[in-house]
Scaffold this active site. Structure first.
Site, mmCIF file in Angstrom:
data_model
loop_
_atom_site.group_PDB
_atom_site.id
_atom_site.type_symbol
_atom_site.label_atom_id
_atom_site.label_comp_id
_atom_site.label_asym_id
_atom_site.label_seq_id
_atom_site.Cartn_x
_atom_site.Cartn_y
_atom_site.Cartn_z
ATOM 1 N N ASP A 84 1.357 4.927 -6.264
ATOM 2 C CA ASP A 84 1.378 3.465 -6.025
ATOM 3 C C ASP A 84 1.961 2.613 -7.157
ATOM 4 O O ASP A 84 1.400 1.556 -7.506
ATOM 5 C CB ASP A 84 -0.045 2.962 -5.695
ATOM 6 C CG ASP A 84 -0.649 3.661 -4.482
ATOM 7 O OD1 ASP A 84 -0.025 4.598 -3.972
ATOM 8 O OD2 ASP A 84 -1.755 3.258 -4.056
ATOM 9 N N ASP B 95 1.066 2.601 -1.110
ATOM 10 C CA ASP B 95 0.107 1.894 -0.287
ATOM 11 C C ASP B 95 0.962 1.153 0.742
ATOM 12 O O ASP B 95 1.933 0.471 0.356
ATOM 13 C CB ASP B 95 -0.633 0.906 -1.218
ATOM 14 C CG ASP B 95 -2.112 0.819 -0.959
ATOM 15 O OD1 ASP B 95 -2.715 1.793 -0.453
ATOM 16 O OD2 ASP B 95 -2.686 -0.236 -1.284
ATOM 17 N N HIS C 200 0.193 -0.891 4.038
ATOM 18 C CA HIS C 200 -0.790 -1.407 4.992
ATOM 19 C C HIS C 200 -0.183 -2.283 6.082
ATOM 20 O O HIS C 200 0.743 -3.050 5.807
ATOM 21 C CB HIS C 200 -1.819 -2.267 4.242
ATOM 22 C CG HIS C 200 -2.588 -1.555 3.175
ATOM 23 N ND1 HIS C 200 -3.365 -0.446 3.426
ATOM 24 C CD2 HIS C 200 -2.721 -1.799 1.833
ATOM 25 C CE1 HIS C 200 -3.944 -0.052 2.295
ATOM 26 N NE2 HIS C 200 -3.553 -0.847 1.306
ATOM 27 N N HIS D 263 -2.118 -7.095 0.089
ATOM 28 C CA HIS D 263 -1.170 -6.442 -0.824
ATOM 29 C C HIS D 263 -0.468 -5.300 -0.094
ATOM 30 O O HIS D 263 -1.004 -4.749 0.871
ATOM 31 C CB HIS D 263 -1.910 -5.879 -2.054
ATOM 32 C CG HIS D 263 -2.890 -4.807 -1.672
ATOM 33 N ND1 HIS D 263 -4.158 -5.092 -1.218
ATOM 34 C CD2 HIS D 263 -2.775 -3.460 -1.622
ATOM 35 C CE1 HIS D 263 -4.791 -3.981 -0.922
ATOM 36 N NE2 HIS D 263 -3.972 -2.955 -1.139
ATOM 37 N N LYS E 119 0.538 5.755 2.742
ATOM 38 C CA LYS E 119 -0.899 5.887 3.024
ATOM 39 C C LYS E 119 -1.511 4.516 3.291
ATOM 40 O O LYS E 119 -0.921 3.498 2.937
ATOM 41 C CB LYS E 119 -1.603 6.575 1.854
ATOM 42 C CG LYS E 119 -1.484 5.779 0.567
ATOM 43 C CD LYS E 119 -2.116 6.517 -0.582
ATOM 44 C CE LYS E 119 -2.068 5.708 -1.847
ATOM 45 N NZ LYS E 119 -2.734 4.385 -1.769
ATOM 46 N N CYS F 51 -6.925 4.492 -6.471
ATOM 47 C CA CYS F 51 -6.077 5.497 -5.832
ATOM 48 C C CYS F 51 -5.766 6.694 -6.725
ATOM 49 O O CYS F 51 -5.673 7.816 -6.237
ATOM 50 C CB CYS F 51 -4.814 4.841 -5.296
ATOM 51 S SG CYS F 51 -5.201 3.753 -3.887
HETATM 52 C C1 VGL Z 1 -5.367 0.503 -4.597
HETATM 53 C C2 VGL Z 1 -6.926 -1.155 -4.296
HETATM 54 C C3 VGL Z 1 -6.511 -1.339 -3.006
HETATM 55 C C4 VGL Z 1 -4.727 1.497 -5.511
HETATM 56 C C5 VGL Z 1 -4.947 0.330 -3.304
HETATM 57 O O1 VGL Z 1 -3.539 1.820 -5.323
HETATM 58 O O2 VGL Z 1 -5.406 1.952 -6.453
HETATM 59 N N1 VGL Z 1 -6.374 -0.240 -5.082
HETATM 60 N N2 VGL Z 1 -5.525 -0.590 -2.523
HETATM 61 ZN ZN ZN Z 2 -4.516 -0.972 -0.666
#
Ligand code: VGL
Ligand code: ZN
Length: 182
Positions: free
Chosen positions: A10, A48, A50, A63, A88, A129
């Protein structure tokens, strides 16, 4: 020879300073990661990714919505050297904290099919993550390393980064510096 994969978690605009969920010094991991890429048999990233209506956004600011600038890699990350890109958190009901929950590739099988026995985890974020990915890597039976100078934390509570490192260590992860990797 033990084959090893670098797992870049990420490293996306929204987790870097100025992003929707920007973490302190999140961008500092980028040059460290770029320098290491050549040391691995395989370089894998997770993003990430979403949907805009994800239940995940009840816990977090919006985000890394799929396809947006915030979900892109940090512009300085050498993404040409990435062999496999995972997505993911793509379902509107799932957090998808771990790269092993990627929905486009079954990561554990992918690694085993390529005879990877060691996984080196770096990226964002230490307390979510990176941690979940490293713990899953241990559960899946990989020798699991966490690169401590190539990660950065949300730190919603002060000390969450230290706690996460302790939890990873206690679960069998090996903590290394980028300079120790051969
Ligand atoms: C993450 C919070 C929400 C991460 C992803 O990549 O660590 N943290 N979504
Ligand atoms: Zn996230």
């Amino acid at each position: 020879m033990m084959k090893k994969a670098l797992l870049i978690v990420d490293v996306q605009n929204d987790f870097c300073p100025g992003g929707a969920l920007g973490v302190k010094e999140g961008d500092k991991v980028v040059p460290v990661i770029n320098r290491m890429m050549g040391l691995f048999d395989l370089v894998i990233s997770s993003q990430d990714w979403h949907p805009a209506d994800s239940v995940h956004f009840e816990k977090w600011p919006v985000h890394c919505v799929a396809g947006t600038h915030g979900a892109d890699f940090h512009p300085e990350l050498n993404s040409e050297k990435i062999d496999l890109k995972l997505h993911k958190g793509t379902d509107n009901k799932d957090d998808g904290y771990s790269a092993f929950e990627a929905t486009n590739v079954a990561l554990a099988d992918y690694l085993r099919n390529r005879e990877i026995s060691a996984v080196y985890v770096c990226g964002l974020t230490t307390d979510y993550c990176v941690k979940k990915t490293a713990l899953d890597a241990v559960k899946e039976g990989f020798h699991t390393y966490v690169i401590t100078d190539a990660i950065a934390a949300v730190n919603a509570q002060p000390g969450d980064d230290k706690k996460a490192l302790q939890e990873m260590y206690a679960s069998g992860c090996i903590l290394v510096g980028s300079g120790e990797i051969q």
